[in-house]
Design a protein around this motif. Structure first.
Motif, PDB file in Angstrom:
ATOM      1  N   ASN A 489     -35.751 -26.597  55.371  1.00  0.00           N
ATOM      2  CA  ASN A 489     -35.162 -26.653  54.188  1.00  0.00           C
ATOM      3  C   ASN A 489     -34.251 -27.560  54.028  1.00  0.00           C
ATOM      4  N   THR A 490     -34.647 -28.726  54.344  1.00  0.00           N
ATOM      5  CA  THR A 490     -33.715 -30.017  54.355  1.00  0.00           C
ATOM      6  C   THR A 490     -33.694 -30.805  52.970  1.00  0.00           C
ATOM      7  N   TYR A 491     -32.360 -31.053  52.958  1.00  0.00           N
ATOM      8  CA  TYR A 491     -31.980 -31.825  51.821  1.00  0.00           C
ATOM      9  C   TYR A 491     -31.322 -33.130  52.330  1.00  0.00           C
ATOM     10  N   ILE A 577     -22.780 -51.428  37.923  1.00  0.00           N
ATOM     11  CA  ILE A 577     -23.508 -50.846  39.029  1.00  0.00           C
ATOM     12  C   ILE A 577     -24.238 -49.820  38.981  1.00  0.00           C
ATOM     13  N   ASN A 578     -25.334 -49.747  39.544  1.00  0.00           N
ATOM     14  CA  ASN A 578     -26.031 -48.653  39.698  1.00  0.00           C
ATOM     15  C   ASN A 578     -25.698 -47.474  40.612  1.00  0.00           C
ATOM     16  N   THR A 579     -25.351 -46.370  39.758  1.00  0.00           N
ATOM     17  CA  THR A 579     -25.021 -45.080  40.536  1.00  0.00           C
ATOM     18  C   THR A 579     -25.855 -44.000  40.666  1.00  0.00           C
ATOM     19  N   ALA A 580     -27.196 -44.199  40.185  1.00  0.00           N
ATOM     20  CA  ALA A 580     -28.104 -43.292  40.221  1.00  0.00           C
ATOM     21  C   ALA A 580     -28.235 -42.751  41.694  1.00  0.00           C
ATOM     22  N   LEU A 581     -28.327 -41.366  41.855  1.00  0.00           N
ATOM     23  CA  LEU A 581     -28.523 -40.660  43.272  1.00  0.00           C
ATOM     24  C   LEU A 581     -29.567 -39.718  43.061  1.00  0.00           C
ATOM     25  N   TYR A 582     -30.510 -39.771  44.205  1.00  0.00           N
ATOM     26  CA  TYR A 582     -31.512 -38.605  44.272  1.00  0.00           C
ATOM     27  C   TYR A 582     -31.148 -37.759  45.282  1.00  0.00           C
ATOM     28  N   ILE A 583     -31.159 -36.490  45.180  1.00  0.00           N
ATOM     29  CA  ILE A 583     -31.115 -35.554  46.018  1.00  0.00           C
ATOM     30  C   ILE A 583     -32.497 -35.070  46.310  1.00  0.00           C
ATOM     31  N   VAL A 584     -33.226 -35.423  47.586  1.00  0.00           N
ATOM     32  CA  VAL A 584     -34.675 -34.866  47.886  1.00  0.00           C
ATOM     33  C   VAL A 584     -34.338 -33.577  48.716  1.00  0.00           C
ATOM     34  N   PHE A 590     -43.557 -26.319  51.672  1.00  0.00           N
ATOM     35  CA  PHE A 590     -44.062 -27.768  52.191  1.00  0.00           C
ATOM     36  C   PHE A 590     -44.453 -28.404  50.598  1.00  0.00           C
ATOM     37  N   THR A 591     -43.628 -28.527  49.929  1.00  0.00           N
ATOM     38  CA  THR A 591     -43.323 -29.435  48.623  1.00  0.00           C
ATOM     39  C   THR A 591     -42.207 -29.904  48.679  1.00  0.00           C
ATOM     40  N   ILE A 592     -41.998 -31.146  47.879  1.00  0.00           N
ATOM     41  CA  ILE A 592     -40.893 -32.040  47.854  1.00  0.00           C
ATOM     42  C   ILE A 592     -40.418 -31.898  46.342  1.00  0.00           C
ATOM     43  N   THR A 593     -38.979 -31.823  46.302  1.00  0.00           N
ATOM     44  CA  THR A 593     -38.395 -31.967  44.942  1.00  0.00           C
ATOM     45  C   THR A 593     -37.684 -33.185  44.925  1.00  0.00           C
ATOM     46  N   ARG A 594     -37.856 -33.934  44.241  1.00  0.00           N
ATOM     47  CA  ARG A 594     -36.753 -35.129  43.884  1.00  0.00           C
ATOM     48  C   ARG A 594     -36.049 -34.815  42.499  1.00  0.00           C
ATOM     49  N   SER A 595     -34.583 -34.716  42.800  1.00  0.00           N
ATOM     50  CA  SER A 595     -33.765 -34.621  41.426  1.00  0.00           C
ATOM     51  C   SER A 595     -32.660 -35.552  41.436  1.00  0.00           C
TER      52      SER A 595
END
Length: 596
Positions: A489-491, A577-584, A590-595
């Motif tokens: 269940n990795t982030y 500065i680009n401060t965008a961040l993804y939490i994957v 076995f699905t991947i969520t990118r928020s």
């Protein structure tokens, strides 16, 4: 005081007023006195992602200067904290140099206005606005800092003496004559009759008359202030002027001694061309000029001498800090926007150049935003940090995470990895009532393998432990551990992530292979995708908002295939500065969520 004594004082004053009508009586104070009076520091309110190092760079002071005034900042600075920044060094530089780039800094006070600041420093509001290109009605608020260009400060107000006429009441005595009164007060008969026209009929004892007495008073003549409407200027700066033409200049290193660097930017260029093709298919006209900046100063200088650059809406490129500085100065001088695509360590330049858009997020911003998000996600978890004694330790990230956890009063425990006893040591710390979060202090694949040898069997045999793994951007490159990521269940946090299972990424991969008859290099990030995302984002911004798109950049959205975009201006005079961040999230199904 009776009337008679007041008359004597007035007479004395009139005998001292034998000077020119206006005379200079004071010389301008020094620049230090003009700039800040006796104040030796100003305040900076810390924003998320800022460190003492970046704050010191912003104001051209040393870290030790900041530590001296703020001793607790040696350990930790948090968002919202007010730091004292020394001003004396700034005023000394200002006095010595008197150059256009010499500035002092002002912390905006509650209920203060731009007009009030301009009066305080004897500088036009327009000059303050020009020195702070990011200044808006929203950013001109208490606690924010603006810079004051010393060269624009007017000379001190002129202090002068001015001759004025005072009207003094006088009671006529017995046997006094007009001649005697005029002689007594050193005035002419015409002057006396001017203020007392009824004296033409005669002078009577006990009568109250007006005596015009000359005296001097001190007045200050301040520089004239023009009317300035900040709201109107901001409206003009942010005015949307849609255009169907984007002119882009790419300045990239193709012929260099470092073949790996050359191949990366060749892929960047290839991905950018795919973005141009997509925008043209959407009806946008795009012109692209390409300039090889190599890896030496002369080639860089030759590229900047090309007149076609001046017709561009946007410059993109530069690799080294030296190249970025040269392109940045060129962009600033010629009023061009400049995108730095890959360098994450050039924020020193971004802090002082309003033209720069830095795509690759500096580590201290990335870590700060990531730990803040992790504290929210895992506030109710049993958090265990494992020191694997491995290389590639993320000390800056983990120290920031620990500080944020303590600040929010979220408990965590630390475990030192010992190969023989680790399974038992870990089980002793696990909770059966809360989900358990495990994070190694190293990003290396060896560190992951060390702990996964225990975590994977434990997740399979003891699902009640509800194990979750939290880690780093580099993990997305460890494809042979992908199954473990799902089971645990990795982030991960990251600035760049392309989900190979998504339709958009599959289409891009197929198109790239079709166009260039090859596959992309397995790197982090993938440079072809970086070029594509950057091209789509900025060309569409020019199309939607016009060449001066920066005022609307924060609301410009794009669903990228790899690169998040969320630009924030670093201060009122610097760039973005680009401060965008993804939490994957690698889900157990076995699905991947990118928020974001």
């Amino acid at each position: 005081m009776n009337k008679f004594s007041f008359c004597i004082i007035a007479v004395c004053l009139c005998f001292t007023a034998q000077r020119p009508l206006f005379s200079q009586t004071a010389k301008p104070p020094t620049a230090s006195a003009q700039v800040q009076g006796d104040e030796r520091f100003f305040y900076h309110t810390v924003e998320r992602g800022q460190t003492v190092y970046s704050i010191a760079l912003m104001y051209n002071v040393s870290e030790e200067d900041v530590y001296h005034l703020n001793p607790s900042s040696r350990q930790y600075v948090k968002a919202g904290e007010k730091l004292r920044i020394p001003q004396l060094e700034m005023t000394r530089i200002a006095e010595e140099r008197k150059e256009e780039e010499a500035y002092v800094f002002h912390t905006i006070r509650p209920r203060e206005t731009l007009y009030g600041v301009s009066k305080q420093y004897r500088i036009s509001a327009e000059d303050i606005s020009n020195a702070n290109p990011g200044l808006t009605l929203q950013s001109f608020v208490a606690g924010k800092t603006i810079r004051i260009p010393v060269a624009k400060i007017e000379s001190a107000p002129t202090v002068v003496t001015k001759t004025v006429i005072k009207k003094v009441e006088y009671t006529v005595k017995k046997k006094e004559t007009l001649f005697g009164i005029c002689k007594q007060f050193n005035i002419t008969g015409d002057q006396l009759l001017q203020y007392n026209p009824d004296l033409k009929t005669g002078l009577k004892a006990g009568r109250l008359i007006i005596i015009p007495v000359e005296t001097e008073e001190t007045v200050t003549i301040a520089p004239e202030q023009k009317e300035f409407d900040l709201n109107a200027v901001m409206t003009a700066r942010n005015e949307i002027r849609k255009t169907n033409m984007a002119r882009i200049a790419l300045l990239l290193p193709f012929q260099v001694t470092d073949s790996q660097n050359s191949s990366r930017f060749r892929e960047y260029y290839e991905g950018f061309l795919m973005a141009v093709d997509s925008m043209r298919n959407a009806g946008m006209s795009v012109e692209v000029s390409v300039h090889d900046i190599g890896d030496n100063v002369q080639k860089m200088r030759t590229a900047l001498e090309n007149e076609s650059l001046l017709r561009s809406n946007l410059l993109i490129g530069g690799v080294t800090n030296e190249q970025i500085e040269q392109i940045g100065e060129f962009a600033l001088k010629n009023g061009l926007k400049y995108v730095v695509p890959s360098n994450s360590k050039c924020d020193r330049l971004t802090l002082g150049n309003a033209c720069i858009f830095q795509v690759n997020t500096p580590y201290h911003y990335l870590f700060s935003y990531a730990t803040a998000r992790a504290c929210t996600l895992f506030a109710d978890y049993n958090i265990i940090l494992v020191d694997t004694h491995d290389k590639e330790e993320k000390a800056l990230f983990t120290n920031t995470f620990k500080a944020d956890l303590r600040e929010r009063q979220i408990p965590f425990r630390e475990l030192s990895f010992q190969e023989g006893s680790f399974p038992a040591d870990l089980k002793a710390l696990l909770s059966t009532t809360k989900p358990n979060l495990i994070m190694p202090l190293s990003a290396s694949i060896n560190a992951l393998r060390k702990i996964n040898t225990t975590l994977r069997p434990l997740a399979d045999s003891k699902p009640d432990y509800r194990l979750t793994l939290f880690g780093y951007p580099e993990w997305q490159m460890y494809t042979d551990l992908m199954e473990d990521f799902f089971v645990l269940n990795t982030y991960i946090y990251t600035s760049f992530y392309a989900n190979n299972l998504s339709a958009d990424v599959r289409r891009f991969n197929a198109k790239y292979s079709y166009w260039y008859k090859k596959s992309m290099a397995q790197s982090y990030p993938k440079y072809a995708m970086l070029g594509f995302d950057t091209g789509i984002f900025f060309i569409s911004a020019i199309n939607k908002y016009g060449p001066n798109f920066e005022g609307n950049i924060q609301r410009h959205k794009y669903n990228s295939i790899q690169t998040g975009f969320g630009f924030e201006r670093v201060n009122n005079w610097g760039g973005f500065i680009n401060t965008a961040l993804y939490i994957v999230h690698f889900n157990r199904n076995f699905t991947i969520t990118r928020s974001e």
